[in-house]
Design a protein around this motif. Structure first.
Motif, mmCIF file in Angstrom:
data_model
loop_
_atom_site.group_PDB
_atom_site.id
_atom_site.type_symbol
_atom_site.label_atom_id
_atom_site.label_comp_id
_atom_site.label_asym_id
_atom_site.label_seq_id
_atom_site.Cartn_x
_atom_site.Cartn_y
_atom_site.Cartn_z
ATOM 1 N N THR A 1 77.686 16.794 -30.004
ATOM 2 C CA THR A 1 77.856 18.195 -30.480
ATOM 3 C C THR A 1 78.905 18.056 -31.788
ATOM 4 N N ARG B 1 70.385 17.270 -29.738
ATOM 5 C CA ARG B 1 71.941 17.213 -29.500
ATOM 6 C C ARG B 1 72.259 16.691 -27.981
ATOM 7 N N ASP C 1 72.034 24.573 -36.409
ATOM 8 C CA ASP C 1 72.674 24.478 -35.079
ATOM 9 C C ASP C 1 73.058 25.848 -34.555
ATOM 10 N N SER D 1 72.945 16.584 -34.865
ATOM 11 C CA SER D 1 72.381 15.545 -34.355
ATOM 12 C C SER D 1 71.888 14.319 -35.222
ATOM 13 N N ASN E 1 71.516 27.495 -31.140
ATOM 14 C CA ASN E 1 72.369 28.111 -30.007
ATOM 15 C C ASN E 1 71.952 29.272 -29.718
ATOM 16 N N GLY F 1 82.424 19.578 -22.155
ATOM 17 C CA GLY F 1 81.200 19.574 -22.770
ATOM 18 C C GLY F 1 79.991 19.123 -22.078
#
Length: 163
Positions: A121, A115, A22, A155, A26, A64
């Protein structure tokens, strides 16, 4: 300390994780977008006023993926729509322009896409886990650590407790 103005930039895409994959995803999204917009540095600044970017920052921080964000041409888009239709393709293109291995691009952009599509998240997983399992914080944290150690992206984490 010398009395001169300065700026401190906090770069948080990496540590937002919660897993290594993750975190790398990102950073791929962030770096891909920076590389994409590097081609014409003023283009986005001209198309998206600072005040709108400022408002978007706080909307995203508070809600979010469940927020609406102002975008170019005075459009107001659902965060998930903006990411899926505008930002992920641009990040993919930016990474491609930089010569990143296409398989790596697909792998990490897909982690972000999953995601978004699942609206999940690390923070949302924590909230959902506690709510669905009537769990205490220490129970959720134990499950969170076990999933993180397994290494699969958030996810793919189940919301039910492991037996």
């Amino acid at each position: 300390s010398d009395g001169l103005p300065h700026i401190r930039i906090e770069h948080r895409p990496g540590p937002a994780g919660p897993t290594v994959s993750d975190s790398v995803a990102n950073l791929a999204l962030f770096c891909g977008l920076m590389l994409f917009f590097l081609e014409d540095r003023n283009k986005l600044a001209d198309m998206l006023p600072f005040e709108q970017a400022h408002q978007n920052f706080y909307q995203a921080a508070q809600h979010g993926l469940n927020c609406r964000l102002g975008w170019t041409e005075n459009r107001l888009l659902d965060a998930r729509e903006l990411l899926l239709t505008e930002l992920l393709p641009k990040a993919h293109a930016g990474l491609s322009l930089a010569g990143v291995n296409p398989a790596d691009i697909d792998r990490y952009i897909d982690v972000v896409k999953q995601r978004i599509e699942k609206n999940l998240t690390g923070t949302q997983w924590q909230r959902d886990y506690i709510h669905l399992n009537h769990a205490q914080i220490h129970q959720m944290l134990s499950a969170y650590i076990n999933h993180e150690k397994a290494g699969s992206p958030v996810s793919q984490w189940p919301l039910e407790p492991r037996s």
